[in-house]
Scaffold this motif. Sequence first.
Motif, PDB file in Angstrom:
ATOM      1  N   ASN A   1      -5.399  -0.115  -7.463  1.00 33.73           N
ATOM      2  CA  ASN A   1      -4.061   0.607  -7.210  1.00 33.73           C
ATOM      3  C   ASN A   1      -3.009   0.522  -8.103  1.00 33.73           C
ATOM      4  O   ASN A   1      -2.208   1.363  -8.103  1.00 33.73           O
ATOM      5  CB  ASN A   1      -3.508   0.205  -5.734  1.00 33.73           C
ATOM      6  CG  ASN A   1      -4.586   0.222  -4.508  1.00 33.73           C
ATOM      7  OD1 ASN A   1      -5.625   1.005  -4.570  1.00 33.73           O
ATOM      8  ND2 ASN A   1      -4.257  -0.507  -3.397  1.00 33.73           N
TER       9      ASN A   1
ATOM     10  N   THR B   1       0.858  -1.227   0.054  1.00 32.44           N
ATOM     11  CA  THR B   1       0.085  -0.024   0.139  1.00 32.44           C
ATOM     12  C   THR B   1       0.807   1.142   0.110  1.00 32.44           C
ATOM     13  O   THR B   1       0.603   2.170  -0.663  1.00 32.44           O
ATOM     14  CB  THR B   1      -1.007  -0.162   1.200  1.00 32.44           C
ATOM     15  OG1 THR B   1      -1.688  -1.253   1.183  1.00 32.44           O
ATOM     16  CG2 THR B   1      -1.805   1.155   1.373  1.00 32.44           C
TER      17      THR B   1
ATOM     18  N   MET C   1      -4.049  -5.838  -5.029  1.00 30.92           N
ATOM     19  CA  MET C   1      -4.023  -4.372  -5.128  1.00 30.92           C
ATOM     20  C   MET C   1      -4.662  -4.109  -6.591  1.00 30.92           C
ATOM     21  O   MET C   1      -5.097  -2.957  -6.715  1.00 30.92           O
ATOM     22  CB  MET C   1      -2.455  -4.155  -5.210  1.00 30.92           C
ATOM     23  CG  MET C   1      -1.778  -4.570  -3.796  1.00 30.92           C
ATOM     24  SD  MET C   1      -2.346  -3.099  -2.556  1.00 30.92           S
ATOM     25  CE  MET C   1      -2.972  -4.486  -1.115  1.00 30.92           C
TER      26      MET C   1
END
Length: 171
Positions: free
Chosen positions: A49, A11, A44
Amino acid sequence: MDLAALTLYFTKYGAIAIFVIVLLEYLNLPGFPAGIIMPLSGVMAARGNIHFLWVMVITVTAGLTGSLLLYLLGYKGGELFLNAYIRRFPKQKEGLEKNMEWLRKKGPIGVFVAKLLPAIRTIISIPAGVLKMPLRQYIISSTLGICIWNFVFVGAGYLLGDRVFQILGGV
């Protein structure tokens, strides 16, 4: 490295973290299990993302980089290491010779198949280097195996999304 730490790194650092952690996993370092890293990369991508295609490019590039480093290790000093290992563990000699002969006979197909097998997919690079497999053949067979392996695991994370955390033990 646990799932919470990986999630934090992915992240916070995104593609760089994915590359570095996958590279370390392909270098066969303890604490970097592909069964967690690859699906998490897919999660992700599912979250938006990073694009799935970029995850594949990053993980395959990292996997091939790690594999090439181990191949070079085998190419440059693998015979010395194997001889020292056999002197220390003489009972292992027959098994090692049998496996080396299998790889010698199978060549690039052997590397490709090995890249799809959990226990040996990362360490096959060293014997391939020891046997001085032609680099081009090694790169092609490794890349194909890495693509399939990574696609299956990254794809699982992508398809399962956040449910992968429940399957992997939760965060």
